[in-house]
Write a protein that holds these residues in place. Structure first.
Motif, PDB file in Angstrom:
ATOM      1  N   MET A   1      71.844  72.478  14.802  1.00 54.68           N
ATOM      2  CA  MET A   1      72.559  72.563  14.066  1.00 54.68           C
ATOM      3  C   MET A   1      72.066  73.148  13.121  1.00 54.68           C
ATOM      4  SD  MET A   1      73.374  69.131  11.650  1.00 54.68           S
ATOM      5  CE  MET A   1      74.807  69.030  10.560  1.00 54.68           C
ATOM      6  N   ILE A   2      72.458  74.125  11.659  1.00 53.12           N
ATOM      7  CA  ILE A   2      72.790  74.885  11.133  1.00 53.12           C
ATOM      8  C   ILE A   2      73.091  74.238   9.305  1.00 53.12           C
ATOM      9  CG2 ILE A   2      73.382  76.937   9.802  1.00 53.12           C
ATOM     10  CD1 ILE A   2      73.748  77.801  12.112  1.00 53.12           C
ATOM     11  N   LEU A   3      72.107  73.927   8.689  1.00 51.14           N
ATOM     12  CA  LEU A   3      72.332  73.465   7.428  1.00 51.14           C
ATOM     13  C   LEU A   3      71.802  74.239   6.136  1.00 51.14           C
ATOM     14  CD1 LEU A   3      69.887  70.227   6.871  1.00 51.14           C
ATOM     15  CD2 LEU A   3      72.215  70.825   6.873  1.00 51.14           C
ATOM     16  N   LEU A   4      73.156  75.261   5.442  1.00 51.88           N
ATOM     17  CA  LEU A   4      73.366  76.549   5.340  1.00 51.88           C
ATOM     18  C   LEU A   4      74.009  76.170   3.715  1.00 51.88           C
ATOM     19  CD1 LEU A   4      73.860  79.369   5.237  1.00 51.88           C
ATOM     20  CD2 LEU A   4      76.011  78.489   6.467  1.00 51.88           C
ATOM     21  N   ASP A   5      73.043  77.054   2.888  1.00 54.79           N
ATOM     22  CA  ASP A   5      73.868  77.314   1.715  1.00 54.79           C
ATOM     23  C   ASP A   5      74.989  78.510   1.111  1.00 54.79           C
ATOM     24  OD1 ASP A   5      73.951  77.402  -1.545  1.00 54.79           O
ATOM     25  OD2 ASP A   5      71.513  77.226  -1.997  1.00 54.79           O
ATOM     26  N   VAL A   6      75.622  78.499   0.519  1.00 54.36           N
ATOM     27  CA  VAL A   6      76.896  79.945   0.084  1.00 54.36           C
ATOM     28  C   VAL A   6      75.685  80.465  -0.547  1.00 54.36           C
ATOM     29  CG1 VAL A   6      79.212  79.920  -1.295  1.00 54.36           C
ATOM     30  CG2 VAL A   6      78.653  77.895   0.500  1.00 54.36           C
ATOM     31  N   MET A   7      74.451  79.957  -1.069  1.00 56.39           N
ATOM     32  CA  MET A   7      74.478  81.812  -2.177  1.00 56.39           C
ATOM     33  C   MET A   7      73.053  81.710  -1.984  1.00 56.39           C
ATOM     34  SD  MET A   7      75.049  80.192  -6.251  1.00 56.39           S
ATOM     35  CE  MET A   7      74.505  78.578  -6.021  1.00 56.39           C
ATOM     36  N   LEU A   8      73.457  82.620  -0.256  1.00 52.85           N
ATOM     37  CA  LEU A   8      72.263  83.351   0.034  1.00 52.85           C
ATOM     38  C   LEU A   8      71.376  84.779  -0.343  1.00 52.85           C
ATOM     39  CD1 LEU A   8      73.172  82.767   3.786  1.00 52.85           C
ATOM     40  CD2 LEU A   8      71.764  81.642   2.494  1.00 52.85           C
ATOM     41  N   PRO A   9      70.389  85.256  -0.024  1.00 54.39           N
ATOM     42  CA  PRO A   9      70.075  86.468  -0.416  1.00 54.39           C
ATOM     43  C   PRO A   9      70.120  87.352   0.410  1.00 54.39           C
ATOM     44  CG  PRO A   9      68.184  85.395   0.261  1.00 54.39           C
ATOM     45  CD  PRO A   9      68.726  84.033   0.184  1.00 54.39           C
ATOM     46  N   GLY A  10      71.205  88.601  -0.067  1.00 53.42           N
ATOM     47  CA  GLY A  10      71.486  89.527   1.223  1.00 53.42           C
ATOM     48  C   GLY A  10      72.917  89.234   1.461  1.00 53.42           C
ATOM     49  N   MET A  11      72.995  87.988   1.849  1.00 52.46           N
ATOM     50  CA  MET A  11      74.281  87.867   2.268  1.00 52.46           C
ATOM     51  C   MET A  11      75.057  86.720   1.699  1.00 52.46           C
ATOM     52  SD  MET A  11      75.210  86.809   6.710  1.00 52.46           S
ATOM     53  CE  MET A  11      75.979  87.845   7.009  1.00 52.46           C
ATOM     54  N   ASP A  12      76.257  86.565   1.755  1.00 52.12           N
ATOM     55  CA  ASP A  12      76.853  85.545   1.199  1.00 52.12           C
ATOM     56  C   ASP A  12      77.372  84.278   2.573  1.00 52.12           C
ATOM     57  OD1 ASP A  12      80.207  84.371   1.682  1.00 52.12           O
ATOM     58  OD2 ASP A  12      79.623  84.199  -1.012  1.00 52.12           O
ATOM     59  N   GLY A  13      76.960  83.331   2.076  1.00 51.18           N
ATOM     60  CA  GLY A  13      77.034  82.333   3.307  1.00 51.18           C
ATOM     61  C   GLY A  13      78.646  81.630   4.418  1.00 51.18           C
ATOM     62  N   PHE A  14      79.573  82.263   3.462  1.00 54.06           N
ATOM     63  CA  PHE A  14      80.668  81.938   3.754  1.00 54.06           C
ATOM     64  C   PHE A  14      80.560  83.129   5.158  1.00 54.06           C
ATOM     65  CE2 PHE A  14      82.231  80.214  -0.692  1.00 54.06           C
ATOM     66  CZ  PHE A  14      81.772  79.463  -0.137  1.00 54.06           C
TER      67      PHE A  14
END
Length: 179
Positions: A1-14
């Protein structure tokens, strides 16, 4: 399972979510401070299974993770333990117990006992049992089934010569009775 934030360094979470979804069906749960309707809709459009707003209530997060894992990986315990009278079977561990004492079973004895216990009260023909346990291409003879039934009775019957659990249905096969 992946818990994902939208605001990631270097890449957009979407974008990350969309890239993962193209290659995998792993469950994805987005946790983000971006909580407006458009962000949530975009998360689902990119393949997220759920979207929760930060700050996250830990109890709600645990419940959502549990639901996603059960739905995606079938982690339900209900069918892995079988209790039938004095017999218990733990399918995950491939262990069987009689009056809470572990039974020492061969692989075929275990498979035969499991098949019988999963079908209480049903008469299963000798041919059906043989083909399910040994397979249609087996070089064993049908007499092998009779021998295995006898050894199982020796292990799970108080009086193996007067069986109450594995009953013979003459001319047909065997029926397991819960006792």
């Amino acid at each position: 399972m992946i818990l994902l934030d939208v605001m990631l360094p270097g890449m957009d979470g979407f974008g990350f979510c969309a890239a993962v979804r193209r290659r995998s069906n792993v469950p994805i749960l987005i946790m983000s401070a971006k909580a407006d309707k458009e962000d949530k809709m975009n998360g689902f459009a990119q393949g997220a299974d759920d979207y929760v707003e930060k700050p996250v209530d830990i109890d709600i997060l645990r419940a959502k993770i549990g639901a996603l894992m059960r739905r995606n990986y079938d982690l339900k315990q209900e069918n892995t333990l079988i209790h039938s009278g004095a017999i218990s079977i733990d399918k995950d561990a491939r262990q069987a117990f009689f009056h809470e004492k572990e039974l020492v079973l061969t692989g075929k004895e275990y498979e035969l006992l499991l098949l019988l216990v999963e079908n209480p009260g049903r008469t299963l023909s000798k041919e059906y049992l043989f083909h399910r346990i040994w397979g249609a291409d087996s070089f064993s003879e049908n007499q092998t089934l009779t021998v295995h039934i006898k050894t199982l009775r020796d292990k799970i019957e108080e009086e193996p010569r007067k069986p109450l659990r594995i009953r013979t249905v003459w001319g047909v096969g065997y029926r397991y009775e819960e006792n």
